[in-house]
Design a protein around this motif. Structure first.
Motif, PDB file in Angstrom:
ATOM      1  N   LEU A 122       0.811  -1.218   0.000  1.00  0.00           N
ATOM      2  CA  LEU A 122       0.000   0.000   0.000  1.00  0.00           C
ATOM      3  C   LEU A 122       0.848   1.273   0.000  1.00  0.00           C
ATOM      4  N   ARG A 123       2.068   1.174  -0.502  1.00  0.00           N
ATOM      5  CA  ARG A 123       2.938   2.343  -0.486  1.00  0.00           C
ATOM      6  C   ARG A 123       2.456   3.446  -1.428  1.00  0.00           C
ATOM      7  N   SER A 124       1.801   3.062  -2.507  1.00  0.00           N
ATOM      8  CA  SER A 124       1.236   4.079  -3.399  1.00  0.00           C
ATOM      9  C   SER A 124       0.157   4.882  -2.682  1.00  0.00           C
ATOM     10  N   ALA A 125      -0.681   4.171  -1.931  1.00  0.00           N
ATOM     11  CA  ALA A 125      -1.718   4.863  -1.153  1.00  0.00           C
ATOM     12  C   ALA A 125      -1.086   5.738  -0.077  1.00  0.00           C
ATOM     13  N   ALA A 126      -0.039   5.223   0.556  1.00  0.00           N
ATOM     14  CA  ALA A 126       0.637   6.003   1.598  1.00  0.00           C
ATOM     15  C   ALA A 126       1.244   7.281   1.030  1.00  0.00           C
ATOM     16  N   THR A 127       1.849   7.173  -0.156  1.00  0.00           N
ATOM     17  CA  THR A 127       2.425   8.360  -0.793  1.00  0.00           C
ATOM     18  C   THR A 127       1.346   9.386  -1.106  1.00  0.00           C
ATOM     19  N   ALA A 128       0.185   8.914  -1.550  1.00  0.00           N
ATOM     20  CA  ALA A 128      -0.924   9.834  -1.830  1.00  0.00           C
ATOM     21  C   ALA A 128      -1.404  10.527  -0.558  1.00  0.00           C
ATOM     22  N   PHE A 129      -1.462   9.793   0.554  1.00  0.00           N
ATOM     23  CA  PHE A 129      -1.881  10.394   1.827  1.00  0.00           C
ATOM     24  C   PHE A 129      -0.889  11.464   2.285  1.00  0.00           C
ATOM     25  N   VAL A 130       0.409  11.138   2.195  1.00  0.00           N
ATOM     26  CA  VAL A 130       1.428  12.106   2.600  1.00  0.00           C
ATOM     27  C   VAL A 130       1.364  13.346   1.708  1.00  0.00           C
ATOM     28  N   GLY A 131       1.219  13.122   0.404  1.00  0.00           N
ATOM     29  CA  GLY A 131       1.110  14.246  -0.522  1.00  0.00           C
ATOM     30  C   GLY A 131      -0.100  15.118  -0.238  1.00  0.00           C
ATOM     31  N   THR A 132      -1.195  14.499   0.174  1.00  0.00           N
ATOM     32  CA  THR A 132      -2.391  15.279   0.526  1.00  0.00           C
ATOM     33  C   THR A 132      -2.125  16.169   1.737  1.00  0.00           C
ATOM     34  N   GLY A 133      -1.495  15.592   2.763  1.00  0.00           N
ATOM     35  CA  GLY A 133      -1.173  16.394   3.945  1.00  0.00           C
ATOM     36  C   GLY A 133      -0.236  17.539   3.628  1.00  0.00           C
ATOM     37  N   LEU A 134       0.756  17.285   2.785  1.00  0.00           N
ATOM     38  CA  LEU A 134       1.697  18.341   2.415  1.00  0.00           C
ATOM     39  C   LEU A 134       1.027  19.416   1.566  1.00  0.00           C
ATOM     40  N   ALA A 135       0.094  19.013   0.707  1.00  0.00           N
ATOM     41  CA  ALA A 135      -0.603  19.990  -0.139  1.00  0.00           C
ATOM     42  C   ALA A 135      -1.522  20.892   0.678  1.00  0.00           C
ATOM     43  N   ILE A 136      -2.054  20.379   1.792  1.00  0.00           N
ATOM     44  CA  ILE A 136      -2.940  21.185   2.635  1.00  0.00           C
ATOM     45  C   ILE A 136      -2.149  22.178   3.481  1.00  0.00           C
ATOM     46  N   LEU A 137      -0.883  21.887   3.710  1.00  0.00           N
ATOM     47  CA  LEU A 137      -0.065  22.690   4.628  1.00  0.00           C
ATOM     48  C   LEU A 137      -0.076  24.193   4.317  1.00  0.00           C
ATOM     49  N   PRO A 138       0.078  24.633   3.060  1.00  0.00           N
ATOM     50  CA  PRO A 138       0.020  26.081   2.806  1.00  0.00           C
ATOM     51  C   PRO A 138      -1.308  26.720   3.195  1.00  0.00           C
ATOM     52  N   PHE A 139      -2.406  25.968   3.061  1.00  0.00           N
ATOM     53  CA  PHE A 139      -3.707  26.509   3.457  1.00  0.00           C
ATOM     54  C   PHE A 139      -3.796  26.691   4.969  1.00  0.00           C
ATOM     55  N   VAL A 140      -3.071  25.851   5.711  1.00  0.00           N
ATOM     56  CA  VAL A 140      -3.009  26.040   7.163  1.00  0.00           C
ATOM     57  C   VAL A 140      -2.321  27.363   7.478  1.00  0.00           C
ATOM     58  N   GLY A 141      -1.295  27.705   6.698  1.00  0.00           N
ATOM     59  CA  GLY A 141      -0.644  28.991   6.888  1.00  0.00           C
ATOM     60  C   GLY A 141      -1.574  30.150   6.627  1.00  0.00           C
ATOM     61  N   VAL A 142      -2.399  30.028   5.579  1.00  0.00           N
ATOM     62  CA  VAL A 142      -3.391  31.075   5.301  1.00  0.00           C
ATOM     63  C   VAL A 142      -4.409  31.162   6.435  1.00  0.00           C
ATOM     64  N   ALA A 143      -4.815  30.011   6.957  1.00  0.00           N
ATOM     65  CA  ALA A 143      -5.787  29.986   8.047  1.00  0.00           C
ATOM     66  C   ALA A 143      -5.218  30.603   9.324  1.00  0.00           C
ATOM     67  N   LEU A 144      -3.923  30.425   9.570  1.00  0.00           N
ATOM     68  CA  LEU A 144      -3.309  31.045  10.743  1.00  0.00           C
ATOM     69  C   LEU A 144      -3.471  32.551  10.714  1.00  0.00           C
ATOM     70  N   SER A 145      -3.362  33.120   9.538  1.00  0.00           N
ATOM     71  CA  SER A 145      -3.479  34.573   9.411  1.00  0.00           C
ATOM     72  C   SER A 145      -4.926  35.032   9.409  1.00  0.00           C
ATOM     73  N   SER A 146      -5.767  34.328   8.644  1.00  0.00           N
ATOM     74  CA  SER A 146      -7.153  34.785   8.482  1.00  0.00           C
ATOM     75  C   SER A 146      -8.071  34.369   9.619  1.00  0.00           C
ATOM     76  N   LEU A 147      -7.805  33.236  10.262  1.00  0.00           N
ATOM     77  CA  LEU A 147      -8.690  32.731  11.312  1.00  0.00           C
ATOM     78  C   LEU A 147      -8.155  32.992  12.715  1.00  0.00           C
ATOM     79  N   ALA A 148      -6.847  32.835  12.903  1.00  0.00           N
ATOM     80  CA  ALA A 148      -6.270  32.999  14.239  1.00  0.00           C
ATOM     81  C   ALA A 148      -5.756  34.413  14.489  1.00  0.00           C
ATOM     82  N   GLY A 149      -5.753  35.259  13.462  1.00  0.00           N
ATOM     83  CA  GLY A 149      -5.315  36.634  13.652  1.00  0.00           C
ATOM     84  C   GLY A 149      -3.818  36.810  13.762  1.00  0.00           C
ATOM     85  N   VAL A 150      -3.033  35.802  13.347  1.00  0.00           N
ATOM     86  CA  VAL A 150      -1.577  35.916  13.374  1.00  0.00           C
ATOM     87  C   VAL A 150      -1.140  36.847  12.248  1.00  0.00           C
TER      88      VAL A 150
END
Length: 333
Positions: free
Chosen positions: A102-130
């Protein structure tokens, strides 16, 4: 015994017809064994699974981007994004380590988490007021660690290049955080690529092999981008700033030449060194006209424009002769 030519002709015709029919008959491939059919079916299933996973990952990333705009308490939305990102990233790494199938599936999961990471940065500014610059710094630092870890474990070259992008982002984020001038954006680009390549030169065994190519490639891209960008923003740059930038660029290509001895790097070092030295010479000759309050005077206060140009010409002539001498010595060696 009598020789009968008609029989020989008939025999030759039969042989010719047999060979022709044998050539026209296609060679049939041997039937697949049950083991081969099972392997083909498994490969096709994995291929279909990968397609579904990549499509699902794209939809999850898009849903995460929309999640920021929902009418929910800001901290709940931010916490939800952090939990989803961490779950995909950590879960994918664990799955990759424990299941080879299931390494192909695992790579897809890791890639999904990494792709979401920049949106977390946007949320820190827009939602948390940082503050945006602090949010940029935090998410870049987390991104460097996350991408570097994933590239090392998954041995994925694309993720290694993405790691270099986050390293550059981390260096650039210090400029607005510390409220520095625009020159420091260009210095950060060249300095980061120089430090990475210097580490690859001095300690090649300590750097994971997956990063060797990405470090060298990103370095050859970032330095020209920094120099060209500095020329496009010349209205906010001074001469001494260009001296620093071209000096760092010379150092960078000197390090690259140490990593990989090629003529192109040698020519770049020589060219950039000449430009840097010429800029320093022009600056020193022109210093007294900007005011003697700096304390740097070469006694050229009374020189006119023509004399200053002649002095610059002398500097250029010295540099040209130095290049000729170096070329002759290089040819002899």
């Amino acid at each position: 015994i009598k020789h009968n030519p008609s029989k020989n002709v008939a025999a030759q015709e039969r042989n010719t017809n047999y060979e022709a029919s044998e050539a026209e008959t296609p060679l049939s491939s041997p039937p697949l064994t049950s083991q081969q059919e099972k392997e083909d079916n498994e490969k096709q299933s994995i291929k279909n699974l990968n397609i579904l996973l990549y499509v699902g990952s794209f939809l999850i990333v898009a849903a995460t981007a929309l999640f920021v705009t929902l009418t929910m308490p800001p901290m709940i939305r931010l916490a939800g994004m952090v939990v989803v990102t961490s779950a995909f990233y950590v879960g994918g790494l664990i799955l990759y380590k424990r299941s080879e199938r299931l390494r192909s599936a695992a790579t897809a999961f890791v890639g999904t988490g990494l792709a979401i990471l920049p949106f977390v940065g946007v949320a820190l500014s827009s939602l948390a007021g940082v503050a945006p610059e602090i949010s940029w710094l935090i998410i870049s630092l987390i991104g460097v660690v996350a991408f570097a870890t994933a590239a090392t474990i998954l041995q994925n070259e694309f993720i290694s290049y993405a790691t270099m992008a986050f390293v550059v982002s981390l260096a650039l984020s210090f400029v607005p955080t510390m409220q520095l001038s625009v020159m420091w954006y260009f210095i950060a680009l060249i300095l980061v690529s120089t430090i990475m390549n210097l580490g690859n030169l001095l300690w090649p065994k300590r750097i994971p092999p997956i990063f060797a190519k990405s470090i060298q490639t990103s370095g050859t891209i970032m330095t020209p981008v920094a120099l060209i960008s500095s020329l496009l923003t010349s209205s906010s740059m001074n001469l001494w700033m260009y001296e620093i930038l071209f000096g760092l660029a010379t150092l960078h290509y000197l390090v690259l030449w140490g990593v990989k001895h090629t003529r192109i790097y040698e020519y770049l070092v020589r060219s950039l060194f000449t430009i840097t030295t010429l800029l320093i010479g022009i600056d020193l000759i022109d210093f007294p006209t900007r005011g003697a309050s700096t304390g740097l005077s070469l006694g050229l206060d009374n020189l006119g424009i023509g004399q200053r140009m002649a002095a610059i010409g002398v500097v250029w002539l010295i540099l040209a002769l130095a290049q000729v001498v170096y070329s002759l010595l290089r040819a002899k060696s």
